[in-house]
Design an enzyme around this catalytic site. Sequence first.
Site, PDB file in Angstrom:
ATOM      1  N   THR A   1      26.932 -11.140 -40.778  1.00 44.80           N
ATOM      2  CA  THR A   1      28.311 -10.695 -40.977  1.00 44.80           C
ATOM      3  C   THR A   1      29.112 -11.071 -39.727  1.00 44.80           C
ATOM      4  OG1 THR A   1      28.018  -8.506 -39.964  1.00 44.80           O
ATOM      5  CG2 THR A   1      27.497  -8.708 -42.319  1.00 44.80           C
TER       6      THR A   1
ATOM      7  N   ALA B   1      25.131  -8.191 -36.889  1.00 44.79           N
ATOM      8  CA  ALA B   1      26.409  -7.485 -36.796  1.00 44.79           C
ATOM      9  C   ALA B   1      27.045  -7.824 -35.451  1.00 44.79           C
ATOM     10  CB  ALA B   1      26.194  -5.985 -36.922  1.00 44.79           C
TER      11      ALA B   1
ATOM     12  N   VAL C   1      22.124  -7.936 -32.989  1.00 49.41           N
ATOM     13  CA  VAL C   1      23.471  -7.898 -32.422  1.00 49.41           C
ATOM     14  C   VAL C   1      23.979  -9.326 -32.220  1.00 49.41           C
ATOM     15  CG1 VAL C   1      24.913  -7.138 -30.504  1.00 49.41           C
ATOM     16  CG2 VAL C   1      23.022  -5.695 -31.305  1.00 49.41           C
ATOM     17  N   LYS C   2      25.123  -9.597 -32.810  1.00 49.51           N
ATOM     18  CA  LYS C   2      25.728 -10.926 -32.746  1.00 49.51           C
ATOM     19  C   LYS C   2      26.695 -10.960 -31.562  1.00 49.51           C
ATOM     20  CE  LYS C   2      27.392 -14.136 -36.297  1.00 49.51           C
ATOM     21  NZ  LYS C   2      27.986 -14.170 -37.661  1.00 49.51           N
ATOM     22  N   VAL C   3      26.518 -11.950 -30.696  1.00 50.24           N
ATOM     23  CA  VAL C   3      27.248 -12.023 -29.432  1.00 50.24           C
ATOM     24  C   VAL C   3      27.883 -13.414 -29.304  1.00 50.24           C
ATOM     25  CG1 VAL C   3      27.009 -11.905 -26.920  1.00 50.24           C
ATOM     26  CG2 VAL C   3      25.614 -10.415 -28.373  1.00 50.24           C
TER      27      VAL C   3
END
Length: 216
Positions: free
Chosen positions: A27, A57, A83-85
């Site tokens: 997402t 996310a 965790v999307k960074v």
Amino acid sequence: MRFFIDTANVEDIKKAHQMGVIGGVTTNPSLVAKEGVDFHTRLREICEIVGDLSVSAEVIALDAPGMVEEGKELAAIAPNITVKVPMTPAGMEAVKQFKELGIKTNVTLIFNANQALLAARAGASYVSPFIGRLDDIGQDGLDLVETIANIFAIHGIETEIIAASVRHPVHVTKAALLGADIATVPYKVIEQMMKHPLTDKGIEQFLADWNNAQSK
């Protein structure tokens, strides 16, 4: 190659999951905004649908402390949250800290091989090169996938490559051939991948032959 579905739409996620073709979900803030729902509530809904499959996310903060704080909150929603960074200096600092905390990360907005290599060395679980967006500016996004895959293979880097910004089935096929571990795709691309006129024609012929045999 594995497939993630790139959406925050729960109906599309349910359909893809029921077919057994996806190994995760990605997402981003734009996809969640499109759905007009609370971010954390939607993430919980997605995690309930896909069980222990990876769900990426993305953080909104631009500074490392903010990213880490947000990432901890996201990771607390479910153990399968990744965790999307973003690929920035602050993002790399956050990735290093997430690695130390045992939180998986997906470094997004990768547009060259050096970015992917730095993200991997910082401790990223995944890197996401954007194929379609590079194509949009006259560069070959698939060349980037191949370059990253070659570099990672030469140096024994275990970070996985997610082919992102996938626009059509040809992107998927070529990314698979060029070494991407995963392709994250919209549901419409999954539908396109399943279709072929000869498949439809074959089904029609089988049914016609069956019905003719039954009428005799």
